[in-house]
Design a protein around this motif. Sequence first.
Motif, PDB file in Angstrom:
ATOM      1  N   HIS A 208      10.490  -7.405  -2.569  1.00 54.92           N
ATOM      2  CA  HIS A 208      10.154  -6.060  -3.026  1.00 54.92           C
ATOM      3  C   HIS A 208       8.909  -6.075  -3.907  1.00 54.92           C
ATOM      4  O   HIS A 208       8.080  -5.148  -3.852  1.00 54.92           O
ATOM      5  CB  HIS A 208      11.323  -5.455  -3.804  1.00 54.92           C
ATOM      6  N   LYS A 209       8.768  -7.109  -4.717  1.00 59.80           N
ATOM      7  CA  LYS A 209       7.621  -7.164  -5.622  1.00 59.80           C
ATOM      8  C   LYS A 209       6.309  -7.314  -4.850  1.00 59.80           C
ATOM      9  O   LYS A 209       5.268  -6.819  -5.273  1.00 59.80           O
ATOM     10  CB  LYS A 209       7.799  -8.317  -6.599  1.00 59.80           C
ATOM     11  N   VAL A 210       6.373  -8.018  -3.711  1.00 63.90           N
ATOM     12  CA  VAL A 210       5.181  -8.163  -2.884  1.00 63.90           C
ATOM     13  C   VAL A 210       4.864  -6.860  -2.165  1.00 63.90           C
ATOM     14  O   VAL A 210       3.721  -6.412  -2.116  1.00 63.90           O
ATOM     15  CB  VAL A 210       5.366  -9.305  -1.862  1.00 63.90           C
ATOM     16  N   MET A 211       5.905  -6.221  -1.595  1.00 66.54           N
ATOM     17  CA  MET A 211       5.714  -4.985  -0.827  1.00 66.54           C
ATOM     18  C   MET A 211       5.630  -3.755  -1.706  1.00 66.54           C
ATOM     19  O   MET A 211       5.149  -2.702  -1.261  1.00 66.54           O
ATOM     20  CB  MET A 211       6.874  -4.820   0.158  1.00 66.54           C
ATOM     21  N   GLY A 212       6.090  -3.858  -2.949  1.00 64.13           N
ATOM     22  CA  GLY A 212       6.214  -2.686  -3.800  1.00 64.13           C
ATOM     23  C   GLY A 212       4.911  -2.022  -4.177  1.00 64.13           C
ATOM     24  O   GLY A 212       4.893  -0.863  -4.597  1.00 64.13           O
ATOM     25  N   VAL A 213       3.782  -2.720  -4.019  1.00 65.05           N
ATOM     26  CA  VAL A 213       2.498  -2.122  -4.389  1.00 65.05           C
ATOM     27  C   VAL A 213       2.149  -0.930  -3.511  1.00 65.05           C
ATOM     28  O   VAL A 213       1.328  -0.099  -3.896  1.00 65.05           O
ATOM     29  CB  VAL A 213       1.362  -3.172  -4.305  1.00 65.05           C
ATOM     30  N   MET A 214       2.797  -0.814  -2.347  1.00 66.04           N
ATOM     31  CA  MET A 214       2.444   0.288  -1.450  1.00 66.04           C
ATOM     32  C   MET A 214       2.996   1.626  -1.936  1.00 66.04           C
ATOM     33  O   MET A 214       2.692   2.665  -1.359  1.00 66.04           O
ATOM     34  CB  MET A 214       2.958   0.017  -0.034  1.00 66.04           C
ATOM     35  N   THR A 215       3.798   1.618  -3.012  1.00 64.35           N
ATOM     36  CA  THR A 215       4.328   2.877  -3.534  1.00 64.35           C
ATOM     37  C   THR A 215       3.234   3.794  -4.060  1.00 64.35           C
ATOM     38  O   THR A 215       3.446   5.002  -4.190  1.00 64.35           O
ATOM     39  CB  THR A 215       5.342   2.597  -4.658  1.00 64.35           C
ATOM     40  N   ILE A 216       2.051   3.246  -4.367  1.00 62.40           N
ATOM     41  CA  ILE A 216       0.956   4.093  -4.877  1.00 62.40           C
ATOM     42  C   ILE A 216       0.284   4.867  -3.747  1.00 62.40           C
ATOM     43  O   ILE A 216      -0.513   5.766  -4.015  1.00 62.40           O
ATOM     44  CB  ILE A 216      -0.096   3.246  -5.626  1.00 62.40           C
ATOM     45  N   VAL A 217       0.587   4.512  -2.491  1.00 66.08           N
ATOM     46  CA  VAL A 217      -0.002   5.228  -1.366  1.00 66.08           C
ATOM     47  C   VAL A 217       0.790   6.513  -1.147  1.00 66.08           C
ATOM     48  O   VAL A 217       2.010   6.462  -0.923  1.00 66.08           O
ATOM     49  CB  VAL A 217       0.025   4.365  -0.086  1.00 66.08           C
ATOM     50  N   PRO A 218       0.152   7.690  -1.214  1.00 63.31           N
ATOM     51  CA  PRO A 218       0.884   8.951  -1.068  1.00 63.31           C
ATOM     52  C   PRO A 218       1.501   9.097   0.320  1.00 63.31           C
ATOM     53  O   PRO A 218       0.886   8.760   1.328  1.00 63.31           O
ATOM     54  CB  PRO A 218      -0.199  10.018  -1.314  1.00 63.31           C
ATOM     55  N   PHE A 219       2.717   9.580   0.382  1.00 63.69           N
ATOM     56  CA  PHE A 219       3.490   9.894   1.577  1.00 63.69           C
ATOM     57  C   PHE A 219       3.853   8.647   2.390  1.00 63.69           C
ATOM     58  O   PHE A 219       5.000   8.468   2.790  1.00 63.69           O
ATOM     59  CB  PHE A 219       2.745  10.888   2.477  1.00 63.69           C
ATOM     60  N   LEU A 220       2.901   7.754   2.632  1.00 69.65           N
ATOM     61  CA  LEU A 220       3.144   6.592   3.492  1.00 69.65           C
ATOM     62  C   LEU A 220       3.762   5.423   2.740  1.00 69.65           C
ATOM     63  O   LEU A 220       3.995   4.373   3.338  1.00 69.65           O
ATOM     64  CB  LEU A 220       1.833   6.139   4.145  1.00 69.65           C
ATOM     65  N   GLY A 221       4.025   5.584   1.461  1.00 67.25           N
ATOM     66  CA  GLY A 221       4.609   4.508   0.680  1.00 67.25           C
ATOM     67  C   GLY A 221       6.111   4.468   0.789  1.00 67.25           C
ATOM     68  O   GLY A 221       6.702   4.534   1.878  1.00 67.25           O
TER      69      GLY A 221
END
Length: 575
Positions: free
Chosen positions: A451-464
């Motif tokens: 999760h820590k590796v993939m979690g950075v994508m949460t900053i991408v709007p809608f597609l996170g």
Amino acid sequence: MVNWFSILLVLISFGIVIQMLRIFPAKGTPLYVYLFVFIGWSLPLLTIALVPYDVYITLSGTDEGELLYYVWEILYWIIFSFCWVILPLLKNFMTAGEFTFLTKALRALIVRLNYLIFLCILLIAFVIYLAVIAQLDKKSIQAFLIAMGNVWGLLLIIILMGYGVVAIPRIWWYKGNYDKSLNYLRLKAVQIDEKRIDTSYELNQCILQAIQFEKELRHDDKLHDYAQRVINRCPEDELEINKTRNYNLPKAQEVNYKNLVALNTKIKALKAERIRLECRWDQLLDQAFALEDIIYSRGNSSHYIRSAFWPAKTGKASRFREVFEWYWHVKIMPILTRVLAVLFALFSVFIILGESTLYIKTNVAVFPLFFKSDHGDVGTQIICFIPMAYVFCTAYIGLFTLRIQGSYGLYNKNHTDPANLVWSAFFTTRMVHPLIYNFLLYIKVTGTQFHKVMGVMTIVPFLGNDFCKFFPLSIIIFAVLNALDFYTWIMVKLGMPQLTFGDHFDQARLTEGTGILKKARMDKEKGYSTNIIYNKDDTPARSISLAKPATSRYEEIKQRSTPKGKNPITIPLNK
């Protein structure tokens, strides 16, 4: 500290890859294809093997995650580069029709760049968004790449799982119904036989076109060498037949480099497709003949399976093995497959419930209940591995049943050509990370190193993260469409049968399929010499084959397709 179960999963993963490389690649597969396919298969399986351990250290609170985080990050970007750059380039290179290494490599690069243009446009738009509204840094670019890869993979995964959760229980349920399975194979025989005829016709038309090109070029023309290469790629026997043919000729085309490349590409694809069809044909015949023998032997009071194709039992326990074989296929298998079908159906229901409720914290499905606390290092990993294996099976069974023209699949007994191997490795790498992320959301375990590796994508709007939680709701739609066979019907009506998972058969052609299989059986039996052993009541007890079967149609086509000068051995024809 990594325990013995984690090490065992890693060793099993490498063992599976080595076994796959032993039974799937066709003879003559280049060594560099072996290397890239080995990496493309082994890294995703290694990644899957590490998931149970990551879940365990998260639930137990063990302070061993820092090293695993770096392992996840390294594996992620290596697999990312393989699935988005290396393997697609290699596949395009293997299927390119150009005549030199440099032109083939350039063609593969151009095709790949055209595919990535849309992604580049999205990346530029996202960079502008971050520069204006948010903070633009290295981490945000990394988040965008992870989000794009995850979104593409999740779209594919949910569609495939919508088929897999229905198909796996259905397949096992019908395995116990031999009559219905045989009817399915009869209908499928009609379809494959027609495809074989169509492919052979198209290949012959291409051969005629190649002959015309070669005749129109002078020997001192710089294109003559390319035309000769196209000729040498043609199957030798078809080439000799078509040299004197003067009817049903293809439309004349201008002889230029572009048309020679297009023709070379088409011949290469058609040869590979014909070999795949012949391999599928041989496999279908083996399955159909085995079912016919089992059905015919169900009422056999002597309790053995009558067949000219089954290997004869010899030795002291030969009679026991004959009886056990009869009971296994006639009595045990129909019951066992139904039991497994019911078990897999329950698993599928739990998966649908879990996938459709990712956005709520309440545990609706059964499997997340097992992950409220750890159950010891080995216990937690075993509990994690069982549902994870089924989830992955539901996705990958759909992938390898797509009916894409020139469809790619894995064929055992060293019948898989290099392009198919690269294709399978490509999709294995493409789907593994979205599958793992989706599975961790499904069992509702958060805070893992993955999760820590993939979690950075949460900053991408809608597609996170929001897209990953809400889009899986659509699995209900895909599951219902596949359960009612509406998905295949819709795709056929839209003129896209290549995007269906199952086969769309005309039930009225069942009699035609029966006749095709009957003729194929008679042809195959000509290659066998049998000795009939009789019971005391003069009924045949069993047939012992005294001769090896004739060369399979697959082997015949494959050897006949060898370019001139590569194999001087004369291949006898079966038909």
